[in-house]
Design a protein around this motif. Structure first.
Motif, PDB file in Angstrom:
ATOM      1  N   PHE A   1       5.485   2.225  15.962  1.00 20.03           N
ATOM      2  CA  PHE A   1       4.719   3.374  16.470  1.00 20.03           C
ATOM      3  C   PHE A   1       4.560   4.499  15.454  1.00 20.03           C
ATOM      4  CE2 PHE A   1       8.038   6.526  17.694  1.00 20.03           C
ATOM      5  CZ  PHE A   1       9.177   5.746  17.675  1.00 20.03           C
ATOM      6  N   TRP A   2       5.504   4.652  14.544  1.00 17.51           N
ATOM      7  CA  TRP A   2       5.357   5.654  13.489  1.00 17.51           C
ATOM      8  C   TRP A   2       4.196   5.309  12.550  1.00 17.51           C
ATOM      9  CZ3 TRP A   2       8.503   9.907  11.746  1.00 17.51           C
ATOM     10  CH2 TRP A   2       9.601  10.193  12.559  1.00 17.51           C
ATOM     11  N   GLY A   3       3.833   4.027  12.507  1.00 18.31           N
ATOM     12  CA  GLY A   3       2.846   3.565  11.548  1.00 18.31           C
ATOM     13  C   GLY A   3       3.475   2.544  10.623  1.00 18.31           C
ATOM     14  N   VAL A   4       2.645   1.736   9.989  1.00 14.48           N
ATOM     15  CA  VAL A   4       3.111   0.692   9.079  1.00 14.48           C
ATOM     16  C   VAL A   4       3.881   1.350   7.924  1.00 14.48           C
ATOM     17  CG1 VAL A   4       2.317  -1.067   7.444  1.00 14.48           C
ATOM     18  CG2 VAL A   4       1.224  -0.855   9.701  1.00 14.48           C
ATOM     19  N   GLN A   5       5.054   0.829   7.630  1.00 17.44           N
ATOM     20  CA  GLN A   5       5.919   1.443   6.607  1.00 17.44           C
ATOM     21  C   GLN A   5       5.197   1.601   5.273  1.00 17.44           C
ATOM     22  OE1 GLN A   5       9.127   2.663   7.123  1.00 17.44           O
ATOM     23  NE2 GLN A   5       8.854   3.517   5.067  1.00 17.44           N
ATOM     24  N   GLU A   6       4.506   0.539   4.851  1.00 15.82           N
ATOM     25  CA  GLU A   6       3.827   0.577   3.552  1.00 15.82           C
ATOM     26  C   GLU A   6       2.774   1.688   3.506  1.00 15.82           C
ATOM     27  OE1 GLU A   6       2.175  -3.231   2.595  1.00 15.82           O
ATOM     28  OE2 GLU A   6       1.428  -2.565   0.641  1.00 15.82           O
ATOM     29  N   LEU A   7       2.140   1.932   4.635  1.00 14.20           N
ATOM     30  CA  LEU A   7       1.140   3.001   4.692  1.00 14.20           C
ATOM     31  C   LEU A   7       1.804   4.370   4.579  1.00 14.20           C
ATOM     32  CD1 LEU A   7      -1.628   4.225   5.094  1.00 14.20           C
ATOM     33  CD2 LEU A   7      -1.417   3.802   7.562  1.00 14.20           C
ATOM     34  N   ARG A   8       2.924   4.548   5.255  1.00 12.25           N
ATOM     35  CA  ARG A   8       3.600   5.845   5.190  1.00 12.25           C
ATOM     36  C   ARG A   8       4.168   6.085   3.790  1.00 12.25           C
ATOM     37  NH1 ARG A   8       7.799   6.245   9.123  1.00 12.25           N
ATOM     38  NH2 ARG A   8       7.856   3.985   9.199  1.00 12.25           N
TER      39      ARG A   8
ATOM     40  N   SER B   1       2.841   9.167   1.495  1.00 12.33           N
ATOM     41  CA  SER B   1       3.809  10.109   0.923  1.00 12.33           C
ATOM     42  C   SER B   1       3.479  10.389  -0.544  1.00 12.33           C
ATOM     43  CB  SER B   1       5.223   9.539   1.060  1.00 12.33           C
ATOM     44  OG  SER B   1       6.161  10.378   0.431  1.00 12.33           O
ATOM     45  N   SER B   2       3.209   9.320  -1.298  1.00 11.27           N
ATOM     46  CA  SER B   2       2.861   9.481  -2.719  1.00 11.27           C
ATOM     47  C   SER B   2       1.490  10.128  -2.908  1.00 11.27           C
ATOM     48  CB  SER B   2       2.831   8.111  -3.416  1.00 11.27           C
ATOM     49  OG  SER B   2       4.082   7.515  -3.371  1.00 11.27           O
ATOM     50  N   TYR B   3       0.530   9.635  -2.157  1.00 11.51           N
ATOM     51  CA  TYR B   3      -0.858  10.093  -2.321  1.00 11.51           C
ATOM     52  C   TYR B   3      -0.956  11.606  -2.173  1.00 11.51           C
ATOM     53  CZ  TYR B   3      -5.944  10.252  -1.362  1.00 11.51           C
ATOM     54  OH  TYR B   3      -7.297  10.515  -1.389  1.00 11.51           O
ATOM     55  N   TYR B   4      -0.397  12.112  -1.066  1.00 11.43           N
ATOM     56  CA  TYR B   4      -0.551  13.546  -0.800  1.00 11.43           C
ATOM     57  C   TYR B   4       0.382  14.397  -1.671  1.00 11.43           C
ATOM     58  CZ  TYR B   4      -3.745  12.408   2.997  1.00 11.43           C
ATOM     59  OH  TYR B   4      -4.820  11.958   3.715  1.00 11.43           O
ATOM     60  N   HIS B   5       1.463  13.782  -2.123  1.00 16.82           N
ATOM     61  CA  HIS B   5       2.290  14.497  -3.094  1.00 16.82           C
ATOM     62  C   HIS B   5       1.510  14.708  -4.379  1.00 16.82           C
ATOM     63  CE1 HIS B   5       5.257  14.867  -6.379  1.00 16.82           C
ATOM     64  NE2 HIS B   5       5.867  15.645  -5.517  1.00 16.82           N
TER      65      HIS B   5
ATOM     66  N   SER C   1      -4.061  -1.399  14.117  1.00 21.51           N
ATOM     67  CA  SER C   1      -3.413  -2.133  13.028  1.00 21.51           C
ATOM     68  C   SER C   1      -4.339  -2.370  11.836  1.00 21.51           C
ATOM     69  CB  SER C   1      -2.881  -3.472  13.553  1.00 21.51           C
ATOM     70  OG  SER C   1      -3.929  -4.223  14.158  1.00 21.51           O
ATOM     71  N   ILE C   2      -5.526  -2.897  12.098  1.00 23.58           N
ATOM     72  CA  ILE C   2      -6.388  -3.272  10.966  1.00 23.58           C
ATOM     73  C   ILE C   2      -6.822  -2.040  10.178  1.00 23.58           C
ATOM     74  CG2 ILE C   2      -7.189  -5.509  11.813  1.00 23.58           C
ATOM     75  CD1 ILE C   2      -9.598  -4.182  13.061  1.00 23.58           C
ATOM     76  N   VAL C   3      -6.952  -0.913  10.867  1.00 27.58           N
ATOM     77  CA  VAL C   3      -7.313   0.320  10.169  1.00 27.58           C
ATOM     78  C   VAL C   3      -6.135   0.805   9.323  1.00 27.58           C
ATOM     79  CG1 VAL C   3      -8.035   2.720  10.469  1.00 27.58           C
ATOM     80  CG2 VAL C   3      -9.002   0.944  11.939  1.00 27.58           C
ATOM     81  N   GLN C   4      -4.924   0.603   9.813  1.00 26.10           N
ATOM     82  CA  GLN C   4      -3.754   0.999   9.022  1.00 26.10           C
ATOM     83  C   GLN C   4      -3.685   0.197   7.722  1.00 26.10           C
ATOM     84  OE1 GLN C   4       0.009   2.084  10.686  1.00 26.10           O
ATOM     85  NE2 GLN C   4      -0.715   1.959  12.804  1.00 26.10           N
ATOM     86  N   TYR C   5      -3.991  -1.086   7.799  1.00 27.12           N
ATOM     87  CA  TYR C   5      -3.968  -1.891   6.567  1.00 27.12           C
ATOM     88  C   TYR C   5      -5.081  -1.459   5.609  1.00 27.12           C
ATOM     89  CZ  TYR C   5      -0.140  -4.627   8.278  1.00 27.12           C
ATOM     90  OH  TYR C   5       1.112  -4.980   8.703  1.00 27.12           O
ATOM     91  N   ALA C   6      -6.242  -1.106   6.173  1.00 27.87           N
ATOM     92  CA  ALA C   6      -7.313  -0.576   5.322  1.00 27.87           C
ATOM     93  C   ALA C   6      -6.883   0.740   4.682  1.00 27.87           C
ATOM     94  CB  ALA C   6      -8.579  -0.375   6.157  1.00 27.87           C
ATOM     95  N   ALA C   7      -6.142   1.532   5.433  1.00 26.49           N
ATOM     96  CA  ALA C   7      -5.703   2.836   4.933  1.00 26.49           C
ATOM     97  C   ALA C   7      -4.694   2.693   3.788  1.00 26.49           C
ATOM     98  CB  ALA C   7      -5.106   3.659   6.070  1.00 26.49           C
TER      99      ALA C   7
ATOM    100  N   GLU D   1      -4.929   0.552   1.472  1.00 27.97           N
ATOM    101  CA  GLU D   1      -5.803   0.432   0.302  1.00 27.97           C
ATOM    102  C   GLU D   1      -6.339   1.805  -0.114  1.00 27.97           C
ATOM    103  OE1 GLU D   1      -6.594  -1.863  -1.804  1.00 27.97           O
ATOM    104  OE2 GLU D   1      -8.317  -0.901  -2.763  1.00 27.97           O
ATOM    105  N   ALA D   2      -6.761   2.608   0.868  1.00 33.21           N
ATOM    106  CA  ALA D   2      -7.291   3.947   0.565  1.00 33.21           C
ATOM    107  C   ALA D   2      -6.241   4.807  -0.125  1.00 33.21           C
ATOM    108  CB  ALA D   2      -7.764   4.623   1.855  1.00 33.21           C
ATOM    109  N   MET D   3      -4.994   4.720   0.354  1.00 28.98           N
ATOM    110  CA  MET D   3      -3.916   5.556  -0.180  1.00 28.98           C
ATOM    111  C   MET D   3      -3.390   5.024  -1.513  1.00 28.98           C
ATOM    112  SD  MET D   3      -3.157   8.133   2.009  1.00 28.98           S
ATOM    113  CE  MET D   3      -4.925   8.369   1.805  1.00 28.98           C
ATOM    114  N   THR D   4      -3.705   3.760  -1.826  1.00 28.92           N
ATOM    115  CA  THR D   4      -3.170   3.145  -3.045  1.00 28.92           C
ATOM    116  C   THR D   4      -4.197   3.165  -4.173  1.00 28.92           C
ATOM    117  OG1 THR D   4      -1.917   1.679  -1.595  1.00 28.92           O
ATOM    118  CG2 THR D   4      -1.982   1.106  -3.934  1.00 28.92           C
ATOM    119  N   ASN D   5      -5.429   2.806  -3.820  1.00 29.81           N
ATOM    120  CA  ASN D   5      -6.470   2.692  -4.851  1.00 29.81           C
ATOM    121  C   ASN D   5      -7.682   3.574  -4.580  1.00 29.81           C
ATOM    122  OD1 ASN D   5      -5.075   0.601  -6.334  1.00 29.81           O
ATOM    123  ND2 ASN D   5      -5.570  -0.757  -4.617  1.00 29.81           N
ATOM    124  N   GLY D   6      -7.544   4.495  -3.637  1.00 29.81           N
ATOM    125  CA  GLY D   6      -8.707   5.312  -3.268  1.00 29.81           C
ATOM    126  C   GLY D   6      -8.564   6.779  -3.611  1.00 29.81           C
TER     127      GLY D   6
END
Lengths: 391, 391
Positions: B65-72, B76-80, B270-276, B278-283
């Motif tokens: 419920f907090w969200g996918v760990q990899e996304l969080r 964390s890195s992206y916004y830092h 779920s599928i949007v979290q996995y897309a996100a 990608e956004a937070m890693t390479n976007g």
């Protein structure tokens, strides 16, 4: 900052034991999970293709907060044909799964301090939603009646609690966690007492397509002006993580629920809504293949658990069995679930949050292998505590 | 059934004028819409591909419920890196867009009856969320200070309202509807009065990546223990309809917000979290191409509206201009917006719901053609009411 000044309804509500326990045991790489109501099937391919098409078509803009018109039109027909719902598209809100529909409904229907009847064993989220909305949850134990609420029980609750302003009742049919299914007569029998006392019905029918040898009925047939129906694609189309639900309700009230929903989430995810149009248009048979498999697993489990001497509510729907623990087990349900997880790497949900601390819930929305492993693990624990009958 | 017995906080809250007006004028096939905060760009292709991959990979199960760990972790890195946020992944909740994050935050932070400062002109949803949670919204007009809240105004509100339990303030930076952006000094100046009075900050930074010639700062830098930051991918990655937001907050409080979120929606799709992920890693650069185009449109609009003699708040961020109506217009902002829609088929949002009934909000998250057409339509209406200056 002083956290005691925060909203105490949120501070005090218990986190979901189901999801926390599931999360915690997931750290064990060997764990076999029969915990969440989580179909082990994939989303039907034609629905996946529709989602991909929506992505390709750049359907990435805000949907109208009620939901995409074409989806509400399709849902109106689909559920009319399936279960005889009688709701036009402007009486349907597309929600972020059944949970968000329930949240908007609880928030809209009741004033702080109102009381809501929750027949137990019950899905614990109803109690939690009562708590966060500052409502009184009046739990009524239905185990003596095959886990079906009777009009006598409703009347008794009203008589015994003159201090409570009983404004609602939750009917979960088919039931999570017991798999009990109301007959048409049992539902119809509830009509007079609910009508006479102006009690709103929150009818959670999310498992409506998953019944075994019996038919699903809806209270909305007789009490349309005071019933809010919750449904969605999570269970019927194995779309839990996609978060797509529906709220059906009479005009006036549904407009208020839509407004509440708007301020909770703005709208459900656009691409999922387009996929759902496909499900509601060409997916009428999607559930059937899964239903047949669930029924086989259910029958297997009933036989296997019977051989272990365990007592269960006869499941006629959903994908759970609710199992009474043997007398030899002297501790609570969480201790049993923990022992089963630790010693046998089998995850089930303790009965306590459902209202029975001497029971466990086993989900058979899991593979045959997992179910077999779970029975073996259960047998080993029962042997360990000296509770396996001589064969 | 007696609807007066329903939750009056829901009955009384106004539906979103923005979305209703947008919906109503959409019936006109000729309408040019500069209404919603709705990027006219598509979701970047690499993110779309990640969503399709998640569908193919059957990522259809309940996310934690907090969200996918990899996304969080990625957020964390992206916004830092972007803005200097200092939140670990266990201080981040993945929400169903910024709206659901705001809803969970409002519900968690305050007790019924508490007061929340909302600097105006403001996005009207803050007032609505105050209403549905039975809070007092204390609107503070910031137009005299370039639409930026000052510490003096906060202190004055405290002094003038001893009867109110002022527990929160909403800072929208960059601002919807004005495009105003706080300088580092302006934010820092707010710290003492907010700290001394233990006022929670809800810092809505959803437009943080869209600034023009100035940098985005965050109050969380100095007030991390009493700031909840709201952000998400709707504006930066043109993912409005996909519904993916984040809530950042100090431990303790964020755990409560996560619990509230769980009972609102279970989890984000779920599928949007996995897309996100990608956004937070390479976007990290996705927003920049859009930002450059928004800036051009903004400059065009400022010049064009200036030529029409219209007065606007200098926009430095987001994708709106907030335009004062000329003195020649004697009616309210809704009448102006309706006239513009009816006579010229141009849709803008009346200023009233933002707190200024003699203004309109123009979104330039729209094509150049639409913006040109809007200026032409606006000019025609101004001519009609005798309010166009001699060139």
């Amino acid at each position: 900052m002083d956290l005691s000044k925060l909203n105490q309804d949120i501070s005090n509500v218990k986190p979901s034991v189901l999801r926390q326990f599931d999360h915690d045991i997931s750290a064990d790489p060997k764990i076999v999970k029969l915990t969440l109501g989580e179909p082990d099937f994939n989303v039907p391919d034609h629905i996946k293709q529709a989602a991909i098409k929506a992505i390709d078509n750049n359907e990435s803009h805000y949907p109208y907060f009620w939901g995409v018109q074409e989806l509400r039109d399709a849902a109106s027909s689909y559920y009319h044909d399936k279960f005889g719902y009688n709701y036009t598209s402007d009486q349907i809100v597309v929600s972020v799964g059944a949970t968000e529909g329930l949240a908007a409904t609880f928030h809209t229907l009741f004033q702080p301090g109102d009381a809501v009847i929750i027949p137990t064993p019950a899905y614990p989220v109803y109690k939690s939603m009562s708590d966060v909305n500052h409502l009184q949850a009046l739990m009524i134990d239905t185990r003596a009646n095959g886990c079906v609420l009777t009009p006598e029980q409703v009347q008794q609750a009203i008589d015994e609690h003159p201090e409570l302003n009983i404004r609602g009742v939750v009917i979960t049919d088919p039931s999570n966690p017991t798999g009990a299914v109301y007959t048409e007569e049992q539902l119809h029998a509830l009509v007079p007492v609910l009508r006479d006392n102006e009690i709103w019905v929150i009818s959670d029918e999310i498992y409506g397509e998953l019944t075994y040898g019996v038919k699903h009925y809806t209270l909305s047939k007789w009490l349309s002006d005071q019933t809010i129906v919750i449904n969605g694609l999570s269970k019927s189309h194995a779309m839990t993580g996609w978060r797509l639900g529906f709220v059906f309700g009479p005009s006036g009230v549904i407009d208020l629920i839509a407004k509440c929903h708007q301020y909770q989430v703005t709208a459900a995810t656009s691409i999922v809504q387009y996929a759902a149009i496909e499900a509601m248009t060409n997916g009428e048979e999607d559930a059937e293949a899964m239903r047949v498999i669930y029924e086989k697993r259910c029958n297997y489990l009933r036989t296997a658990l019977g051989k272990l001497g365990l007592d269960i509510v006869k499941p006629q729907g959903a994908f759970y069995v609710f199992v009474s623990l043997p007398d030899a087990w002297k501790d609570d349900s969480m201790a049993f679930a923990k022992k089963l997880a630790k010693k046998q790497h089998v995850g089930v949900i303790p009965g306590a949050p459902f209202g029975d601390d001497h029971a466990i819930r086993i989900s058979y929305a899991a593979s045959d292998e997992s179910i077999h492993a779970a029975v073996a693990g259960l047998k080993a624990v029962l042997e360990d505590i000296g509770a396996v009958p001589v064969e």
